[in-house]
Design an enzyme around this catalytic site. Sequence first.
Site, PDB file in Angstrom:
ATOM      1  N   THR A  93       0.727  -1.761   0.464  1.00 61.47           N
ATOM      2  CA  THR A  93      -0.188   0.029  -0.321  1.00 61.47           C
ATOM      3  C   THR A  93       0.858   1.301  -0.158  1.00 61.47           C
ATOM      4  OG1 THR A  93      -1.609  -1.023   1.048  1.00 61.47           O
ATOM      5  CG2 THR A  93      -2.009   1.019   1.155  1.00 61.47           C
ATOM      6  N   LYS A 168      -7.893   1.299  -3.301  1.00 60.05           N
ATOM      7  CA  LYS A 168      -7.405   0.949  -2.206  1.00 60.05           C
ATOM      8  C   LYS A 168      -7.780   2.035  -0.894  1.00 60.05           C
ATOM      9  CE  LYS A 168      -5.242  -0.890   2.387  1.00 60.05           C
ATOM     10  NZ  LYS A 168      -5.530  -1.724   2.527  1.00 60.05           N
ATOM     11  N   LYS A 243      -1.757   5.191   8.123  1.00 62.46           N
ATOM     12  CA  LYS A 243      -1.083   5.066   6.840  1.00 62.46           C
ATOM     13  C   LYS A 243      -1.649   5.624   6.243  1.00 62.46           C
ATOM     14  CE  LYS A 243       1.439   2.177   4.528  1.00 62.46           C
ATOM     15  NZ  LYS A 243       1.987   1.023   3.559  1.00 62.46           N
TER      16      LYS A 243
HETATM   17  P1  NAD Z   1       5.886  -6.022   7.494  1.00 63.25           P
HETATM   18  O1  NAD Z   1       6.836  -5.226   8.572  1.00 63.25           O
HETATM   19  O2  NAD Z   1       5.712  -7.220   8.473  1.00 63.25           O
HETATM   20  O3  NAD Z   1       6.640  -6.357   6.538  1.00 63.25           O
HETATM   21  C1  NAD Z   1       7.879  -5.696   5.664  1.00 63.25           C
HETATM   22  C2  NAD Z   1       8.863  -6.158   5.023  1.00 63.25           C
HETATM   23  O4  NAD Z   1       9.479  -6.119   4.328  1.00 63.25           O
HETATM   24  C3  NAD Z   1       9.752  -6.427   6.330  1.00 63.25           C
HETATM   25  O5  NAD Z   1       9.440  -7.741   6.188  1.00 63.25           O
HETATM   26  C4  NAD Z   1      10.559  -5.723   5.717  1.00 63.25           C
HETATM   27  O6  NAD Z   1      12.122  -6.673   6.673  1.00 63.25           O
HETATM   28  C5  NAD Z   1      10.992  -6.576   4.364  1.00 63.25           C
HETATM   29  N1  NAD Z   1      11.600  -5.081   3.722  1.00 63.25           N
HETATM   30  C6  NAD Z   1      11.708  -3.695   3.612  1.00 63.25           C
HETATM   31  N2  NAD Z   1      12.612  -2.987   3.650  1.00 63.25           N
HETATM   32  C7  NAD Z   1      13.022  -4.213   2.473  1.00 63.25           C
HETATM   33  C8  NAD Z   1      13.834  -4.149   1.282  1.00 63.25           C
HETATM   34  N3  NAD Z   1      14.331  -2.919   1.182  1.00 63.25           N
HETATM   35  N4  NAD Z   1      14.138  -5.505   0.826  1.00 63.25           N
HETATM   36  C9  NAD Z   1      14.102  -6.278   0.727  1.00 63.25           C
HETATM   37  N5  NAD Z   1      12.644  -5.973   1.469  1.00 63.25           N
HETATM   38  C10 NAD Z   1      12.286  -6.052   2.987  1.00 63.25           C
HETATM   39  O7  NAD Z   1       4.573  -5.384   6.784  1.00 63.25           O
HETATM   40  P2  NAD Z   1       3.266  -6.118   6.024  1.00 63.25           P
HETATM   41  O8  NAD Z   1       2.468  -5.776   7.545  1.00 63.25           O
HETATM   42  O9  NAD Z   1       3.866  -7.352   5.484  1.00 63.25           O
HETATM   43  O10 NAD Z   1       2.467  -5.809   5.109  1.00 63.25           O
HETATM   44  C11 NAD Z   1       3.346  -5.060   4.046  1.00 63.25           C
HETATM   45  C12 NAD Z   1       2.157  -4.195   3.043  1.00 63.25           C
HETATM   46  O11 NAD Z   1       0.995  -4.513   3.285  1.00 63.25           O
HETATM   47  C13 NAD Z   1       2.432  -2.482   3.271  1.00 63.25           C
HETATM   48  O12 NAD Z   1       2.506  -1.434   2.695  1.00 63.25           O
HETATM   49  C14 NAD Z   1       0.843  -2.274   4.526  1.00 63.25           C
HETATM   50  O13 NAD Z   1       0.454  -1.609   4.363  1.00 63.25           O
HETATM   51  C15 NAD Z   1       0.659  -3.871   3.587  1.00 63.25           C
HETATM   52  N6  NAD Z   1      -1.015  -3.961   4.300  1.00 63.25           N
HETATM   53  C16 NAD Z   1      -0.420  -4.833   5.763  1.00 63.25           C
HETATM   54  C17 NAD Z   1      -1.868  -5.041   6.423  1.00 63.25           C
HETATM   55  C18 NAD Z   1      -2.125  -5.423   7.373  1.00 63.25           C
HETATM   56  O14 NAD Z   1      -2.733  -6.260   7.514  1.00 63.25           O
HETATM   57  N7  NAD Z   1      -0.561  -6.093   8.436  1.00 63.25           N
HETATM   58  C19 NAD Z   1      -3.128  -5.603   5.621  1.00 63.25           C
HETATM   59  C20 NAD Z   1      -3.382  -4.614   4.562  1.00 63.25           C
HETATM   60  C21 NAD Z   1      -2.134  -4.235   3.235  1.00 63.25           C
END
Ligand code: NAD
EC number: 1.1.1.31
Length: 289
Positions: A93, A168, A243
């Site tokens: 997102t 979204k 966010k």
């Molecule tokens: P998270 O922080 O658990 O996961 C993100 C991952 O990206 C981490 O494991 C981190 O180490 C990795 N990362 C960061 N920088 C990096 C890089 N340069 N190279 C490789 N890996 C890298 O976050 P999440 O909850 O999995 O959310 C991910 C996305 O999904 C976000 O954009 C969030 O807004 C969206 N989202 C989350 C949810 C939810 O309920 N958690 C729901 C809908 C959408």
Amino acid sequence: MRIAFIGLGNMGGGMAANLVKAGHDVQAFDLSQAALDTAKDNGCTPFTSIKDTCEGAEAVVTMLPNGEIVRQVYVDDVIGSAPKGAVLIDCSTIDVATARQVEAIAVGAGYEMVDAPVSGGIAAANGGTLTFMVGGTESAFGRAKLILEAMGKAVIHAGDAGNGQAAKICNNMLLAIHMIGTCEAFRMAEKLGLDPQTFYDISSVSSGQNWSMTSYCPVPGVGPQSPSDNDYQGGFATALMLKDLRLAMEAAETADAATPMGARAASIYEDFNGAGNGGLDFSAIIKML
Ligand code: NAD
């Protein structure tokens, strides 16, 4: 298919595992070793750089924290190291403007790319029941759909590049508004002497009915099971709702769209998050009223 998956966190970990279950060969990368180890246990092949992860990939899927990281990952690493025929799919997102910029750069370098943010949280990511809203050309959408279907229950084309992100944030802005409205109504009903269950029985079949009330009721013990029944643990964290609201307010300003209710919702969630409630489900906003 051989698929490179970058970003194996709360969401990406389960999504990559579902691609493996669907029979894809998943090459995985994350900055976190723990996330990579879990991905390996789930059948992915771990790599130590994005460049190596993208080698020979027919598709690249990313699930990253924000727009700055998405831009960096694509511009510095993915574009140029993934084979030219690969379709690029960003499920993070992020802001509409960055999504459009990165997609333009990818197209200029000869790739097809879509933005494909999701509706649904960690349970839906693990269970393969996410909804994907996809922005990009018909051709890119058609190719991405075949891959996204292994991770979700619905894959919807929202139009051109960036329109997935637009759908979204508009959806989540509306969600925040009707959640706060629902909380206000329950609190006021209570103060006027109405039992919450009685108010639910009436309003859920009247014109005040909405998803926050009938599928995700913020009052414990009322309506179907929801995070309120678990002391507002799990579900969709307040910090993530905030966010999305910040992204919505940014987009509203750029597009010159009037969003007085969205702005008020964003400010209420700013206060709630600032008071140390970022980890609680967003329906816990009822505690502030
Ligand atoms: P998270 O922080 O658990 O996961 C993100 C991952 O990206 C981490 O494991 C981190 O180490 C990795 N990362 C960061 N920088 C990096 C890089 N340069 N190279 C490789 N890996 C890298 O976050 P999440 O909850 O999995 O959310 C991910 C996305 O999904 C976000 O954009 C969030 O807004 C969206 N989202 C989350 C949810 C939810 O309920 N958690 C729901 C809908 C959408």
